[in-house]
Design a protein around this motif. Structure first.
Motif, PDB file in Angstrom:
ATOM      1  N   GLY A 126      -8.531  -5.817 -12.980  1.00 53.96           N
ATOM      2  CA  GLY A 126      -8.125  -5.141 -11.756  1.00 53.96           C
ATOM      3  C   GLY A 126      -7.539  -3.767 -11.974  1.00 53.96           C
ATOM      4  N   GLU A 127      -6.811  -3.579 -13.080  1.00 53.45           N
ATOM      5  CA  GLU A 127      -6.209  -2.274 -13.331  1.00 53.45           C
ATOM      6  C   GLU A 127      -7.239  -1.240 -13.771  1.00 53.45           C
ATOM      7  OE1 GLU A 127      -2.322  -0.950 -13.295  1.00 53.45           O
ATOM      8  OE2 GLU A 127      -3.641  -1.646 -11.688  1.00 53.45           O
ATOM      9  N   VAL A 128      -8.253  -1.672 -14.503  1.00 60.06           N
ATOM     10  CA  VAL A 128      -9.333  -0.750 -14.856  1.00 60.06           C
ATOM     11  C   VAL A 128     -10.056  -0.310 -13.585  1.00 60.06           C
ATOM     12  CG1 VAL A 128     -11.498  -0.467 -16.112  1.00 60.06           C
ATOM     13  CG2 VAL A 128      -9.611  -1.740 -17.154  1.00 60.06           C
ATOM     14  N   GLY A 181     -14.746   4.325  -4.160  1.00 56.15           N
ATOM     15  CA  GLY A 181     -13.352   4.077  -4.518  1.00 56.15           C
ATOM     16  C   GLY A 181     -12.720   3.005  -3.644  1.00 56.15           C
ATOM     17  N   VAL A 182     -12.993   3.047  -2.347  1.00 57.93           N
ATOM     18  CA  VAL A 182     -12.438   2.042  -1.437  1.00 57.93           C
ATOM     19  C   VAL A 182     -12.967   0.655  -1.798  1.00 57.93           C
ATOM     20  CG1 VAL A 182     -12.455   1.230   0.954  1.00 57.93           C
ATOM     21  CG2 VAL A 182     -11.993   3.633   0.460  1.00 57.93           C
ATOM     22  N   ALA A 183     -14.262   0.559  -2.098  1.00 52.24           N
ATOM     23  CA  ALA A 183     -14.841  -0.731  -2.475  1.00 52.24           C
ATOM     24  C   ALA A 183     -14.206  -1.269  -3.755  1.00 52.24           C
ATOM     25  CB  ALA A 183     -16.354  -0.594  -2.648  1.00 52.24           C
ATOM     26  N   LEU A 184     -13.987  -0.393  -4.715  1.00 52.95           N
ATOM     27  CA  LEU A 184     -13.375  -0.808  -5.978  1.00 52.95           C
ATOM     28  C   LEU A 184     -11.952  -1.319  -5.779  1.00 52.95           C
ATOM     29  CD1 LEU A 184     -14.585   2.039  -8.362  1.00 52.95           C
ATOM     30  CD2 LEU A 184     -14.942  -0.403  -8.752  1.00 52.95           C
ATOM     31  N   VAL A 185     -11.143  -0.565  -5.044  1.00 56.46           N
ATOM     32  CA  VAL A 185      -9.749  -0.967  -4.877  1.00 56.46           C
ATOM     33  C   VAL A 185      -9.643  -2.204  -3.996  1.00 56.46           C
ATOM     34  CG1 VAL A 185      -9.211   0.502  -2.878  1.00 56.46           C
ATOM     35  CG2 VAL A 185      -7.412  -0.141  -4.491  1.00 56.46           C
ATOM     36  N   THR A 186     -10.549  -2.351  -3.036  1.00 56.10           N
ATOM     37  CA  THR A 186     -10.542  -3.552  -2.199  1.00 56.10           C
ATOM     38  C   THR A 186     -10.790  -4.794  -3.041  1.00 56.10           C
ATOM     39  OG1 THR A 186     -11.329  -2.295  -0.279  1.00 56.10           O
ATOM     40  CG2 THR A 186     -11.614  -4.685  -0.217  1.00 56.10           C
ATOM     41  N   ARG A 187     -11.776  -4.716  -3.945  1.00 57.16           N
ATOM     42  CA  ARG A 187     -12.044  -5.853  -4.834  1.00 57.16           C
ATOM     43  C   ARG A 187     -10.873  -6.099  -5.776  1.00 57.16           C
ATOM     44  NH1 ARG A 187     -17.285  -3.605  -4.993  1.00 57.16           N
ATOM     45  NH2 ARG A 187     -16.867  -2.632  -7.009  1.00 57.16           N
ATOM     46  N   ALA A 188     -10.283  -5.013  -6.283  1.00 57.05           N
ATOM     47  CA  ALA A 188      -9.157  -5.168  -7.211  1.00 57.05           C
ATOM     48  C   ALA A 188      -7.978  -5.859  -6.535  1.00 57.05           C
ATOM     49  CB  ALA A 188      -8.738  -3.808  -7.757  1.00 57.05           C
ATOM     50  N   LEU A 189      -7.681  -5.484  -5.299  1.00 61.49           N
ATOM     51  CA  LEU A 189      -6.554  -6.072  -4.583  1.00 61.49           C
ATOM     52  C   LEU A 189      -6.816  -7.517  -4.201  1.00 61.49           C
ATOM     53  CD1 LEU A 189      -5.616  -3.080  -2.233  1.00 61.49           C
ATOM     54  CD2 LEU A 189      -4.394  -3.839  -4.282  1.00 61.49           C
ATOM     55  N   SER A 190      -8.085  -7.889  -4.084  1.00 66.49           N
ATOM     56  CA  SER A 190      -8.413  -9.263  -3.697  1.00 66.49           C
ATOM     57  C   SER A 190      -8.308 -10.239  -4.859  1.00 66.49           C
ATOM     58  CB  SER A 190      -9.830  -9.311  -3.116  1.00 66.49           C
ATOM     59  OG  SER A 190     -10.802  -9.068  -4.126  1.00 66.49           O
ATOM     60  N   ARG A 191      -8.166  -9.704  -6.083  1.00 67.44           N
ATOM     61  CA  ARG A 191      -8.166 -10.577  -7.261  1.00 67.44           C
ATOM     62  C   ARG A 191      -6.792 -11.095  -7.622  1.00 67.44           C
ATOM     63  NH1 ARG A 191     -12.101  -6.461 -10.460  1.00 67.44           N
ATOM     64  NH2 ARG A 191     -14.101  -7.239  -9.684  1.00 67.44           N
ATOM     65  N   GLY A 192      -5.762 -10.631  -6.965  1.00 70.67           N
ATOM     66  CA  GLY A 192      -4.426 -11.102  -7.296  1.00 70.67           C
ATOM     67  C   GLY A 192      -3.409 -10.003  -7.137  1.00 70.67           C
ATOM     68  N   PRO A 193      -2.206 -10.172  -7.727  1.00 72.54           N
ATOM     69  CA  PRO A 193      -1.156  -9.158  -7.596  1.00 72.54           C
ATOM     70  C   PRO A 193      -1.644  -7.793  -8.070  1.00 72.54           C
ATOM     71  CG  PRO A 193      -0.283 -11.168  -8.592  1.00 72.54           C
ATOM     72  CD  PRO A 193      -1.771 -11.336  -8.536  1.00 72.54           C
ATOM     73  N   GLY A 251      -1.680  -4.132  -9.620  1.00 70.99           N
ATOM     74  CA  GLY A 251      -0.993  -3.374 -10.647  1.00 70.99           C
ATOM     75  C   GLY A 251      -0.735  -1.952 -10.177  1.00 70.99           C
ATOM     76  N   PRO A 252      -0.049  -1.159 -10.980  1.00 72.45           N
ATOM     77  CA  PRO A 252       0.302   0.208 -10.569  1.00 72.45           C
ATOM     78  C   PRO A 252      -0.896   1.084 -10.214  1.00 72.45           C
ATOM     79  CG  PRO A 252       1.620  -0.451 -12.448  1.00 72.45           C
ATOM     80  CD  PRO A 252       0.599  -1.531 -12.244  1.00 72.45           C
ATOM     81  N   TYR A 253      -1.997   1.001 -10.993  1.00 68.49           N
ATOM     82  CA  TYR A 253      -3.142   1.856 -10.685  1.00 68.49           C
ATOM     83  C   TYR A 253      -3.808   1.422  -9.386  1.00 68.49           C
ATOM     84  CZ  TYR A 253      -2.686   3.784 -15.375  1.00 68.49           C
ATOM     85  OH  TYR A 253      -2.215   4.397 -16.503  1.00 68.49           O
ATOM     86  N   ALA A 254      -3.911   0.122  -9.160  1.00 66.73           N
ATOM     87  CA  ALA A 254      -4.503  -0.360  -7.917  1.00 66.73           C
ATOM     88  C   ALA A 254      -3.646   0.040  -6.721  1.00 66.73           C
ATOM     89  CB  ALA A 254      -4.676  -1.877  -7.974  1.00 66.73           C
ATOM     90  N   LEU A 255      -2.318   0.004  -6.871  1.00 66.93           N
ATOM     91  CA  LEU A 255      -1.435   0.419  -5.780  1.00 66.93           C
ATOM     92  C   LEU A 255      -1.589   1.909  -5.489  1.00 66.93           C
ATOM     93  CD1 LEU A 255       1.774  -1.598  -6.717  1.00 66.93           C
ATOM     94  CD2 LEU A 255       0.399  -1.888  -4.644  1.00 66.93           C
ATOM     95  N   ARG A 256      -1.658   2.715  -6.546  1.00 66.42           N
ATOM     96  CA  ARG A 256      -1.866   4.155  -6.342  1.00 66.42           C
ATOM     97  C   ARG A 256      -3.211   4.414  -5.665  1.00 66.42           C
ATOM     98  NH1 ARG A 256       0.101   4.252 -11.988  1.00 66.42           N
ATOM     99  NH2 ARG A 256       2.270   4.973 -12.007  1.00 66.42           N
ATOM    100  N   ALA A 257      -4.229   3.630  -6.062  1.00 63.21           N
ATOM    101  CA  ALA A 257      -5.546   3.787  -5.441  1.00 63.21           C
ATOM    102  C   ALA A 257      -5.507   3.386  -3.973  1.00 63.21           C
ATOM    103  CB  ALA A 257      -6.578   2.943  -6.193  1.00 63.21           C
ATOM    104  N   ALA A 258      -4.744   2.344  -3.663  1.00 65.39           N
ATOM    105  CA  ALA A 258      -4.619   1.923  -2.261  1.00 65.39           C
ATOM    106  C   ALA A 258      -3.982   3.021  -1.421  1.00 65.39           C
ATOM    107  CB  ALA A 258      -3.805   0.631  -2.178  1.00 65.39           C
TER     108      ALA A 258
END
Length: 401
Positions: A222-224, A267-279, A281-288
């Motif tokens: 998720g962080e990658v 980018g939106v598709a990537l961060v949406t999938r990352a956020l759906s996988r669990g808590p 991380g900092p990079y996913a939050l910044r992307a959100a």
């Protein structure tokens, strides 16, 4: 004959994989890198006229291994190393056109981001070995003499000499260092800390390319995914960030029609999938947070309450000064400039010109024009970026009575 742009792109793509293959099998970073550079030069001279081989990566591995063997054979005093090189050639001969393992680029990144190296050394070695940039290109990007950068890279190579190549056992603990290095490279490319240009597109583009590679190798991390999303969502605004004369245009004044819609969608598709996988991380939050900005049809329509909520979570995870500074801006947009200024008063002065720049902006919004002008002037004096200096001085000049 000069290599075509297609050939140059192909060589740049395969260079880290070829270097990874040689370092993994032999372990001598500097000698392997020299051999790879010779193979790249040979390809640049032959492929435009002879044609690209069916397996360009395998061709490069074969040529580089031969160059490495020839170089070591000339050193009669190092017969043991020569025997290892002969063994390497024999191993490659069993499958000369075989591509290296998929994780060679990731292993090479781990090597370049070894914990014994300083962050500047990690960045330089990553750009040199994995990014394929020349020492002169890296030196120009970071505005240091080429000799200084050459010494930095040479010392970094010496430090990793003898380090076992491959994905380390504690690779999950080492991955944040790789991501942080890529993030630093992107930030320097997107907003240059010094010099006449606002951004260095080659560095930002290289960081995105390398992060794509890591994401391809670790698609479920998720962080990658969050870091790649953050880069894409941020870089999507690139063309709107500066005017015809290179002047800085702040986010709320940018022409959003010039934003890269395809990059935003990815980018939106990537961060949406990352956020759906669990808590997150900092990079996913910044992307959100970046996604909220990018999806708003106008600056006025930006959902600052959502951004503030995301910063609240981010600051709990990463209570750094930059994160707290950005949270203060979001708080000011929700509760007014006085609330943001109160938060700024709690921050340490180690943020360089950015703290004064934000303070000037909030003081201007609060109507404290004299203090705002002083803050802008202080920020302009502290930054080494010429576009930022001009922008801050123009803001200060507008507030003069």
């Amino acid at each position: 004959m000069r290599p075509t742009a297609e050939t140059e792109d192909l060589l740049r793509l395969h260079a880290p994989q070829v270097l990874g293959a040689l370092v993994r099998r032999y372990g001598h970073f500097s000698a392997a890198e020299d051999a790879v550079q010779e193979a790249l030069l040979a390809a640049a001279g032959q492929w435009p006229s002879a044609g690209v081989p069916d397996n360009p990566r395998g061709w490069l591995i074969k040529v580089a291994s031969r160059r490495l063997t020839d170089a070591l054979r000339s050193e009669e005093a190092r017969r043991a190393r020569e025997e290892r090189a002969v063994a390497l050639t024999a191993a490659l001969a069993t499958g000369p056109d075989r591509a290296p393992r998929e994780d060679d680029t990731l292993s090479l990144l781990f090597l370049c981001c070894h914990p014994d190296l300083t962050p500047p050394a990690q960045i330089a070695l990553t750009l040199r070995a994995v990014g394929g940039l020349t020492t002169a290109e890296i030196a120009r990007a970071y505005l240091v003499p080429e000799a200084t950068m050459a010494q930095r890279i040479s010392r970094a190579k010496q430090k990793v000499r003898g380090v076992r190549f491959g994905r380390p056992e504690n690779w999950a603990q080492r991955l944040p260092a790789v991501l942080h290095t890529l993030y630093l490279i992107f930030n320097e490319g997107y907003t240059a800390t010094s010099g006449a240009g606002l951004q260095r597109r080659d560095l930002a583009g290289e960081a995105i390319r390398l992060t794509r590679t890591v994401h391809r190798l670790l698609p479920d991390d998720g962080e990658v995914a969050g870091l790649l999303a953050l880069m894409l969502l941020t870089d999507a605004r690139r063309d709107a960030r500066s005017g015809p004369h290179g002047e800085l245009i702040p986010l709320d004044e940018q022409d959003r029609d010039r934003w890269d819609k395809a990059a935003i969608e990815e980018g939106v598709a990537l961060v949406t999938r990352a956020l759906s996988r669990g808590p997150a991380g900092p990079y996913a939050l910044r992307a959100a947070i970046a996604a909220v900005h990018d999806e708003a049809p106008s600056a006025r329509a930006t959902d600052w309450r959502e951004i503030l909520g995301l910063y609240e979570v981010l600051v709990r995870r990463v209570p750094g000064p930059v994160e707290r500074l950005n949270r203060a801006v979001a708080l000011a947009m929700v509760d007014g400039p006085e609330a943001g200024l109160a938060e700024l008063a709690l921050l340490e002065p180690g943020l360089g010109h950015r703290l004064d720049a934000v303070r000037g902006h909030l003081l201007e919004r609060a109507g404290a024009y004299d203090r705002a002008r002083t803050a802008y002037e202080s920020a302009a004096a502290a930054t080494l970026s010429l576009p930022e200096q001009r922008y801050l001085r123009e803001r200060a000049a507008r507030l003069r009575p």
